[in-house]
Each structure stands twice: as structure tokens, then as C-alpha cells.
Design a protein around this motif. Structure first.
Motif, PDB file in Angstrom:
ATOM      1  N   LEU A   6       0.843  -1.204   0.000  1.00 56.86           N
ATOM      2  CA  LEU A   6       0.000   0.000   0.000  1.00 56.86           C
ATOM      3  C   LEU A   6       0.874   1.248   0.000  1.00 56.86           C
ATOM      4  CD1 LEU A   6      -2.898   1.337   0.689  1.00 56.86           C
ATOM      5  CD2 LEU A   6      -2.082   1.313   3.028  1.00 56.86           C
ATOM      6  N   GLU A   7       0.440   2.235  -0.790  1.00 64.15           N
ATOM      7  CA  GLU A   7       1.064   3.562  -0.750  1.00 64.15           C
ATOM      8  C   GLU A   7      -0.056   4.556  -0.606  1.00 64.15           C
ATOM      9  OE1 GLU A   7       4.628   5.268  -3.125  1.00 64.15           O
ATOM     10  OE2 GLU A   7       3.625   3.793  -4.354  1.00 64.15           O
ATOM     11  N   GLU A   8       0.069   5.507   0.295  1.00 63.04           N
ATOM     12  CA  GLU A   8      -1.076   6.381   0.530  1.00 63.04           C
ATOM     13  C   GLU A   8      -0.670   7.757   1.049  1.00 63.04           C
ATOM     14  OE1 GLU A   8      -3.807   4.774   3.420  1.00 63.04           O
ATOM     15  OE2 GLU A   8      -5.478   5.952   2.636  1.00 63.04           O
ATOM     16  N   GLU A   9      -1.408   8.764   0.604  1.00 61.41           N
ATOM     17  CA  GLU A   9      -1.275  10.111   1.160  1.00 61.41           C
ATOM     18  C   GLU A   9      -2.279  10.264   2.291  1.00 61.41           C
ATOM     19  OE1 GLU A   9       1.738  11.815   0.029  1.00 61.41           O
ATOM     20  OE2 GLU A   9       0.347  13.480   0.277  1.00 61.41           O
ATOM     21  N   PRO A  10      -1.932  11.011   3.337  1.00 57.38           N
ATOM     22  CA  PRO A  10      -2.868  11.141   4.458  1.00 57.38           C
ATOM     23  C   PRO A  10      -4.058  12.028   4.111  1.00 57.38           C
ATOM     24  CG  PRO A  10      -0.986  12.583   4.786  1.00 57.38           C
ATOM     25  CD  PRO A  10      -0.700  11.793   3.542  1.00 57.38           C
ATOM     26  N   LYS A  24       7.771   8.318   3.579  1.00 58.18           N
ATOM     27  CA  LYS A  24       8.610   9.226   2.811  1.00 58.18           C
ATOM     28  C   LYS A  24       7.971  10.579   2.999  1.00 58.18           C
ATOM     29  CE  LYS A  24      11.377   7.142  -0.420  1.00 58.18           C
ATOM     30  NZ  LYS A  24      11.310   5.821  -0.910  1.00 58.18           N
ATOM     31  N   GLY A  25       8.501  11.369   3.917  1.00 57.09           N
ATOM     32  CA  GLY A  25       7.761  12.568   4.300  1.00 57.09           C
ATOM     33  C   GLY A  25       6.439  12.130   4.886  1.00 57.09           C
ATOM     34  N   ARG A  26       5.337  12.704   4.371  1.00 54.29           N
ATOM     35  CA  ARG A  26       4.021  12.349   4.907  1.00 54.29           C
ATOM     36  C   ARG A  26       3.409  11.157   4.185  1.00 54.29           C
ATOM     37  NH1 ARG A  26      -0.431  16.449   4.072  1.00 54.29           N
ATOM     38  NH2 ARG A  26       0.808  17.720   5.461  1.00 54.29           N
ATOM     39  N   HIS A  27       4.120  10.656   3.183  1.00 58.99           N
ATOM     40  CA  HIS A  27       3.617   9.591   2.332  1.00 58.99           C
ATOM     41  C   HIS A  27       3.850   8.225   2.988  1.00 58.99           C
ATOM     42  CE1 HIS A  27       2.413   8.349  -1.670  1.00 58.99           C
ATOM     43  NE2 HIS A  27       3.329   7.417  -1.614  1.00 58.99           N
ATOM     44  N   LEU A  28       2.766   7.458   3.159  1.00 59.50           N
ATOM     45  CA  LEU A  28       2.870   6.147   3.829  1.00 59.50           C
ATOM     46  C   LEU A  28       3.172   5.039   2.817  1.00 59.50           C
ATOM     47  CD1 LEU A  28       2.223   4.123   6.246  1.00 59.50           C
ATOM     48  CD2 LEU A  28      -0.134   4.186   5.420  1.00 59.50           C
ATOM     49  N   ARG A  29       4.094   4.144   3.189  1.00 59.03           N
ATOM     50  CA  ARG A  29       4.374   2.943   2.380  1.00 59.03           C
ATOM     51  C   ARG A  29       4.280   1.740   3.293  1.00 59.03           C
ATOM     52  NH1 ARG A  29       8.809   3.558  -1.948  1.00 59.03           N
ATOM     53  NH2 ARG A  29       8.835   1.335  -1.698  1.00 59.03           N
ATOM     54  N   VAL A  30       3.546   0.727   2.871  1.00 56.58           N
ATOM     55  CA  VAL A  30       3.467  -0.500   3.660  1.00 56.58           C
ATOM     56  C   VAL A  30       4.031  -1.633   2.822  1.00 56.58           C
ATOM     57  CG1 VAL A  30       1.949  -2.081   4.884  1.00 56.58           C
ATOM     58  CG2 VAL A  30       1.446   0.355   4.886  1.00 56.58           C
ATOM     59  N   GLN A  31       5.068  -2.295   3.342  1.00 55.50           N
ATOM     60  CA  GLN A  31       5.732  -3.388   2.621  1.00 55.50           C
ATOM     61  C   GLN A  31       5.473  -4.714   3.353  1.00 55.50           C
ATOM     62  OE1 GLN A  31       7.942  -1.466  -0.419  1.00 55.50           O
ATOM     63  NE2 GLN A  31       8.945  -3.301   0.360  1.00 55.50           N
ATOM     64  N   THR A  32       5.364  -5.808   2.594  1.00 59.82           N
ATOM     65  CA  THR A  32       5.229  -7.119   3.240  1.00 59.82           C
ATOM     66  C   THR A  32       6.614  -7.589   3.675  1.00 59.82           C
ATOM     67  OG1 THR A  32       5.469  -8.201   1.113  1.00 59.82           O
ATOM     68  CG2 THR A  32       3.229  -7.776   1.857  1.00 59.82           C
ATOM     69  N   ILE A  33       6.746  -7.999   4.946  1.00 59.16           N
ATOM     70  CA  ILE A  33       8.056  -8.452   5.421  1.00 59.16           C
ATOM     71  C   ILE A  33       8.095  -9.967   5.605  1.00 59.16           C
ATOM     72  CG2 ILE A  33       8.795  -6.280   6.453  1.00 59.16           C
ATOM     73  CD1 ILE A  33       7.799  -7.231   9.135  1.00 59.16           C
ATOM     74  N   LYS A  34       6.987 -10.643   5.239  1.00 60.93           N
ATOM     75  CA  LYS A  34       6.965 -12.103   5.203  1.00 60.93           C
ATOM     76  C   LYS A  34       6.159 -12.481   3.972  1.00 60.93           C
ATOM     77  CE  LYS A  34       7.003 -12.419  10.189  1.00 60.93           C
ATOM     78  NZ  LYS A  34       6.167 -12.422  11.373  1.00 60.93           N
ATOM     79  N   PRO A  35       6.391 -13.679   3.416  1.00 65.03           N
ATOM     80  CA  PRO A  35       5.498 -14.104   2.340  1.00 65.03           C
ATOM     81  C   PRO A  35       4.093 -14.311   2.910  1.00 65.03           C
ATOM     82  CG  PRO A  35       7.117 -15.815   2.855  1.00 65.03           C
ATOM     83  CD  PRO A  35       7.427 -14.652   3.724  1.00 65.03           C
ATOM     84  N   ILE A  36       3.062 -13.906   2.191  1.00 67.42           N
ATOM     85  CA  ILE A  36       1.697 -13.980   2.732  1.00 67.42           C
ATOM     86  C   ILE A  36       0.818 -14.804   1.792  1.00 67.42           C
ATOM     87  CG2 ILE A  36      -0.308 -12.613   3.452  1.00 67.42           C
ATOM     88  CD1 ILE A  36       1.663 -10.327   4.035  1.00 67.42           C
TER      89      ILE A  36
END
Ligand SMILES: [Zn+2]
Ligand SMILES: [Zn+2]
Ligand SMILES: [Zn+2]
Ligand SMILES: [Zn+2]
Length: 719
Positions: free
Chosen positions: A243-247, A458-470
Motif C-alpha cells: 500500500l502507498e497512501e497520502e494522508p 517518505k515525508g508524509r507519504h505512507l508505504r506498507v511493505q510485506t516483510i513475510k510471504p503472505i
């Protein structure tokens, strides 16, 4: 705010303490009329809401004084000081009359002179462009910008600017100076020197408000017990961007208001710009200023939305002094007012008002009512009464408390200067909390103490990365606070209860997992036994919960104070206290190691003694031992013995790998420290290998453009 609380009649207080979200219209209306009629409250409100009582409004005298201070500092060749004074003058200078604009243009050109002296040539061109925008025939601005272009070997542009300066210059002496400079640049151009490749600072296209991109295998879903959640609809690889998202709304922390952009949270350049109406926010450049302060910025679903700062810009003090929750709630309120989609999204966000303590309810009421008064102060026409507005704000404060994410970004990184690569590596380990943001989709992740996704910013920009295989059908879960092994298990669970009002029943809380077991765990008193003796709170008492299991001991329930391997009992009356005392000493030594550190030899000796003490108390693979080894490594670094530092840092890495596994962020951070130590020791291979291993982990957590990869490339180029 305490002053307001003290005036509220007993009966109203009790009514508020017992209220649910269904009663808010009544309680808020009662409180609003109390505030409006009570003399003490009216005085307090006047202080935060009235523009004349404030230090945040534009102020001509302050601007003039700062300008003079800037001029004096410039004459004394204290250029950084001059820049700071001019920036403050720009913040306080008014923007109403032609004279105001003329003064502002002068301030930009004066600041350009100071940034030029420090060699920030792009900043010079930006400030001069601002001055020219305000006063197109300002010869000095054209002249200074022309010289800056020439300094970057952009001779044709420089000649154009200097030509304009010559046209607009009135005095004969001035014209002579400009002509001489023009000749000099023309000669330089004739030598055929190449244009320098200059980074003009034009970044990627900014994201729209609340804009979001989801991985195609990721989807929100609704469950009756946990409300919203997010799950995988197909198998997702480790290290994927989920997910990538602006607040919807974000707000800078108070600590960073003078050093970072109030919109994008980047470290400010030497030439920040200020709000045209008040003296509170500063921004790195015009795009950030426009995004925050424009009357109608962009379109969303055919509707325009205003900059997030607009409603705060009455010059009043409230947005500068009230707590973050309240100011952020007001920002959310305006988002909902302006755009139907955002209003719908806000209503979907959960809050826990009904579970909040009586004191927290009173606080939310007072804050909301004060903000409502401030928003209504300049007689703005909202189609609602003060009580209704306050009721909405109480809900939004509860929404902020339940959903706002702390925005953490790496500490100031200057990747430009590759010669300082060792310091840059260490700066990556440190994270700073620059603000709070509310994210619509990001709010839907449920919690797990051992998460399978990682949030970064990244600044106010949210990034959510998977840290395990799902696997398909599995929920994506984020850790809201401390992860397993980072905070004592009972404290972690209490924190979640206090902050988010739920009892965590994640897998790591139901069973005893390795990281929790090795946090605050002791060595076995029996000679020759390597078993772990769990600390008093790293496991639950077996009688409290029948279903506790431990994956590492095949069904044996670990008991506090009792060796897992041989069953020997430790004197728990004594050990935890001694252990806590040693850890506190260690923290004291750690503080001594921070710059400006004096008496480094003494600190090293203290650290070595404490390491010995720790070895006698803690289990060899406990988190406490990793910490002690890390402190000793840093102490050796400071006294200039990188070879000894390396050995201890390596032990710390081995322990952390045992606790968390190889691909944990704590291991990667320790590897970055080892890489910087190895650099000082001149061990190139070790720098490269540790940087590469750390980069693998960072890439999974932060995406492939994490600064470690930049350092790795830089290091490969250095050879
Ligand atoms: Zn910015
Ligand atoms: Zn403003
Ligand atoms: Zn848990
Ligand atoms: Zn034992």
C-alpha cells in the motif's frame, strides 16, 4: 486548558465523564454555553483565539528588527546567522500593501546574498526569482541571480539576467558594475566551459489528497469482531509494496517546527518560504506552500479542497499551542466539510470514545469546545451551532487517537557527501518522529505483535511493505507499537489496552515466542547449564492462562525464575532488581558516549565493567547482552580502537540474530554500525558484505530505493 477544566461545575463534569458518543450534542452544548458565560474561560479563550493577543500574527516591527539583525550578521560575515534572521523576518513580514511586498523582495535578495556567500547557488536563484515575482524591475535581484547562474556555468542564462539587471539599474555606478560582470561572463562563455549539471530540485509529481495505490492482491474486508481488516486475495511475495497512501490530514511535531517543512516534513533548505497570512508555518518551497495554504488547491471528484492550514490562518495562537490531537481533528473536520468522499471515509474510521476514561472524555470536550470557539471567533458562517461543531470535534479527536500514525523517518541524511559515508550509515539507524498522520486505508490494518507488514514514511507519504510471504486469505497485520522482544510482554499488552482498548490475542501473545523469552532473561545458576531462566514478566504465570505453550520447549510451560533446560530455580527476589540496576547504569554510560563526549577512556572502562556484570546475570543470548556488547563496541570506537569495537559488534549481531532471526530490522541496524566500524578499521570487504546484508533487509522493509542501496552503490564505486 487546566484553567478551563477547573471552572466546570461538578454536575456537568459528571455528565461528561459518563457520556457516550450518543450524548455529545447535549454535553458539548452545555459546555459551550458554560465557556461563553464564565468570565475566567472567556479570558482564556480570548488569549488563544484573538489575533491581537498572539505572537503568531504578522508583525511589522518584528520583521524590521529581524531584518536589521540579519544585516548586522551579514556585515560581520556570520552568514548562517544572517540567513536565520532574514528567514524570521520573512515569516513576520506582512503581505498586504505594495510597500510590504517591496520589503519582502528586499528580504529575499538579502537572504540570497547570504546563501551565495555559503555557496548554495540554487537557493540564490530561487530567492531572486521570488523577489523578481514581487518586483519585476528589481535590478539587484536580476544581477544576483545572473551571478548565481554564472557560478553554475549556465552562462547564457546568466547573460540574459545580467542584461535585464543593466536595463533596470538607474545609477551610473551600478550600471558600470553590471557591465563589468557581463563582460567577465561573456569571456568565460567564450572559453566553452560545459554547463554544470545542477539538480534544480524539481521532484516527482506530488500526490493528491488521500490518494492511494494498493497491491492488486490486497483488499479491505469487514469482520464483525475486529471491524475493518486487510487481507491478501492471492499469494504475495516478501518485500512487496502492499500500500502507498497520502494522508487525509497530517501535522508536524512541535519539536521540528523550526527545522522541517510543515507540509512535506523534509529538512528545510536554506531558503524556506512562509505563509503569507501568519507567522506559524514555513515550507521548503512554493509547491509545499501552495498545497498547505492555497484557497482552492486541487480538484478531487470535481470538488476543490482548500489547503490544510487555511482555517488556522487567522493569526490566532490556538493552532500553535493546542495539542496535536486537537489541531489534527480540526484539519480532519475541514476535509469532511469540503469533500463528500472524504466525509464518508472519515465516518468509516473507528473511534473508542465510549471506552475512554472519564478524564480523557473531559479533556476531549474541553479541547473540542476551545477549538470550536477559535474556529467561530472571526464570525465564520458554519451552518451549525457551537455545540454541534464541538460534538463533531470530540468524535474526531477520538478518531485521531484511534487512527493517527506516528510518522517516523530516518534522521537527517546527507548522501551527497560520500566522504562522510560512516556517519551517513549511522544516521540511517536513527529514526525521528516528525509528525502525525491519519490515513484512510492504512487505518484498516489490524494489529499483531509479530507483524507481517511494515509501515514506513517518505515525508508524509505512507508505504506498507510485506516483510513475510503472505498466503491468500491471510490478514495483513501491522504492529501498532512495540514488537515481540522489543518491550516486556506485560508492558506491551498493557500499552495496547491503554492506547487502543483491546486485549491482544495475536499468536505471539497466546504462546511464548523466542524474542519475548530472551528479553530480560537470566543465566541458569547451575554450573555448566546453558538454559534460559525467563524473567518475571516475559512469560505469563501458567495459572493465569491454561493454554500457554512454548514452541521451543515442546509443550513445557516456561515458568519465571525457573531454568527451561534443567529446572533450577533462581532467587527471583534478588536477580531482577540487580539486573535493572545494571541496565540503568548501562543507559547512563550510553548517554556519556553521545557527543560531545568527554573522558571517553573512563566511559570505556565503565562499559567493560558493566559487560562483565551482565555476563554474570543475564542469559548469553538475551537482548540485554546484545545491548551491553553494542555499548562496549561504541565506547571502543570513540577511543579510536575499531578492531576491538568490531569484535563486540559482531557478538551483538550474533545475539540479535538468535533472538529475532536474520532478516530483522534490529540485525540490519547493527550491521550498519558494523559497516561503519569496519570502514574506520579499513576493512573494505567487511564494509561491503555487511552493507549488502543490511540492504537486503532494508529493501524488504522500505522498498528498493532505501538509502542503504545508495551507500552500497557509492561504496562499490569507491572500490
Ligand atoms: Zn516541503
Ligand atoms: Zn498562516
Ligand atoms: Zn499480541
Ligand atoms: Zn539450567
Amino acid at each position: 486548558m487546566e484553567g478551563v477544566k477547573g471552572t466546570i461545575p461538578r454536575r456537568l463534569l459528571e455528565q461528561i465523564e459518563a457520556s457516550t458518543d450518543a450524548d455529545l450534542a447535549t454535553t458539548c452544548t452545555a459546555l459551550a454555553s458554560h465557556l461563553a458565560t464564565n468570565v475566567t474561560c472567556r479570558e482564556l479563550l480570548h488569549q488563544v483565539a484573538h489575533p491581537l493577543n498572539t505572537t503568531c500574527a504578522k508583525h511589522v516591527e518584528t520583521a524590521l528588527r529581524c531584518k536589521e539583525e540579519g544585516n548586522a550578521a551579514f556585515k560581520a560575515s556570520s552568514y548562517q546567522e544572517a540567513i536565520d534572521h532574514y528567514t524570521k523576518a520573512i515569516r513576520y513580514n506582512r503581505f498586504a500593501t505594495d510597500d510590504d511586498k517591496k520589503t519582502l523582495a528586499t528580504l529575499f535578495v538579502n537572504r540570497a546574498a547570504a546563501t551565495q556567500a555559503l555557496g548554495h547557488l540554487m537557493a540564490v536563484t530561487r530567492d531572486c526569482t521570488r523577489a523578481i515575482g514581487l518586483q519585476p524591475e528589481y535590478s539587484k535581484a536580476w544581477y544576483r541571480r545572473g551571478r548565481a547562474w554564472a557560478g553554475m556555468q549556465w552562462y547564457d542564462t546568466a547573460i540574459d539576467d545580467l542584461g535585464k539587471a543593466l536595463d533596470f539599474e538607474a545609477s551610473v555606478n551600478g550600471k558600470n558594475d553590471i557591465s563589468r560582470e557581463l563582460d567577465r561572463v561573456k569571456k568565460l562563455m567564450a572559453t566553452g566551459a560545459e554547463r554544470l549539471d545542477v539538480n534544480c530540485g524539481a521532484g516527482p509529481e506530488p500526490w493528491g489528497l488521500g490518494e492511494v495505490i494498493c497491491h492488486d492482491g490486497v483488499s479491505p474486508y469487514w469482520t464483525p469482531d475486529k471491524n475493518w481488516g486487510i487481507q491478501a486475495t492471492k499469494k504475495i511475495d516478501v518485500g512487496s509494496l502492499a500500500l502507498e497512501e497520502e494522508p487525509i490530514a497530517a501535522l508536524i511535531s512541535k519539536d521540528h517546527r523550526n527545522t522541517r517543512c510543515h507540509y512535506c516534513f523534509d529538512v528545510l533548505p536554506p531558503d524556506p518560504v512562509a505563509c503569507f497570512e501568519c507567522a506559524i508555518p514555513i515550507y521548503c518551497d512554493e509547491p509545499c506552500l501552495r498545497a498547505a495554504c492555497d484557497e482552492s488547491s486541487e480538484e478531487l471528484d470535481g470538488q476543490t479542497w482548500r489547503g490544510e492550514h487555511m482555517h488556522e490562518c487567522t493569526g490566532a495562537t490556538w493552532s500553535a499551542v493546542l495539542p496535536t490531537d486537537a489541531v489534527l481533528a480540526a484539519r480532519l473536520f475541514f476535509r469532511g466539510q469540503e469533500n463528500a468522499r472524504l466525509d464518508r471515509q472519515l465516518k468509516e474510521l473507528c473511534h473508542h470514545y465510549n471506552k475512554m476514561s472519564g478524564a480523557a472524555k473531559v479533556e476531549a470536550h474541553v479541547l473540542a469546545t476551545v477549538v470550536a470557539h477559535c474556529l467561530m471567533y472571526p464570525a465564520k458562517n458554519y451552518q451549525q451551532t457551537m455545540g454541534d461543531l464541538a460534538a463533531k470535534l470530540v468524535c474526531l479527536i477520538a478518531v485521531v487517537r484511534a487512527n493517527a500514525m506516528a510518522i517516523h523517518i530516518p534522521a537527517d541524511i546527507s548522501t551527497q557527501d560520500e566522504h562522510r559515508i560512516d556517519e551517513n550509515l549511522l544516521s540511517l539507524v536513527e529514526q525521528v518522529n516528525v509528525g502525525q498522520g491519519v490515513y484512510y486505508t492504512g487505518s484498516k490494518f489490524n494489529h499483531a505483535c509479530n507483524a507481517n507488514v511494515h509501515a514506513s514514511f517518505k515525508g508524509r507519504h505512507l508505504r506498507v511493505q510485506t516483510i513475510k510471504p503472505i498466503q491468500a486469505g491471510v490478514p495483513l497485520e501491522l504492529c501498532y507499537g512495540a514488537q515481540v522482544g522489543e518491550m516486556r510482554r506485560d508492558e506491551r499488552q498493557m500499552w495496547l489496552q491503554d492506547r487502543y482498548f483491546f486485549t491482544c490475542e495475536c499468536l505471539s501473545c497466546k504462546t511464548v515466542v523466542q524474542p519475548d523469552l530472551l528479553l530480560f532473561s537470566f543465566r541458569c545458576p547451575k554450573a555448566g547449564c546453558n538454559g534460559v531462566v525467563p524473567g518475571p514478566s516475559s512469560v505469563q504465570q501458567p495459572d493465569q492462562s491454561g493454554d500457554i505453550r512454548d514452541s521451543s520447549t515442546e509443550g513445557n510451560v516456561p515458568r519465571p525464575g525457573c531454568c527451561i533446560a534443567c529446572g533450577s530455580e533462581l532467587n527471583m527476589q534478588y536477580s531482577p532488581d540487580a539486573a535493572r540496576a545494571v541496565m540503568m547504569d548501562l543507559e547512563r554510560v550510553e548517554l556519556k558516549l553521545q557527543p560531545p563526549s568527554r573522558n571517553q577512556e573512563a566511559a570505556l572502562n565503565e562499559a567493560l565493567n558493566l559487560l562483565k556484570l551482565c555476563q554474570g546475570i543475564f542469559h548469553a543470548s538475551s537482548k540485554e547482552m546484545a545491548k551491553a556488547e553494542d555499548v562496549v563496541a561504541r565506547a571502543y570506537c570513540l577511543v579510536g580502537q575499531p578492531h576491538d569495537a568490531r569484535a563486540h559488534c559482531k557478538v551483538a549481531i550474533q545475539i540479535l540474530e538468535k533472538i529475532y532471526g536474520k532478516d530483522h530490522i534490529a540485525v540490519a541496524n547493527e550491521r550498519l554500525k558494523l559497516a561503519s566500524i569496519a570502514l574506520a578499521a579499513g576493512a573494505g570487504d567487511e564494509v561491503r558484505s555487511n552493507l549488502a546484508l543490511a540492504n537486503d533487509v532494508m529493501r524488504i522493509h522500505y522498498g528498493s530505493d532505501h538509502p542503504t542501496s545508495v551507500h552500497l552503490d557509492a561504496f562499490h564505486q569507491l572500490g
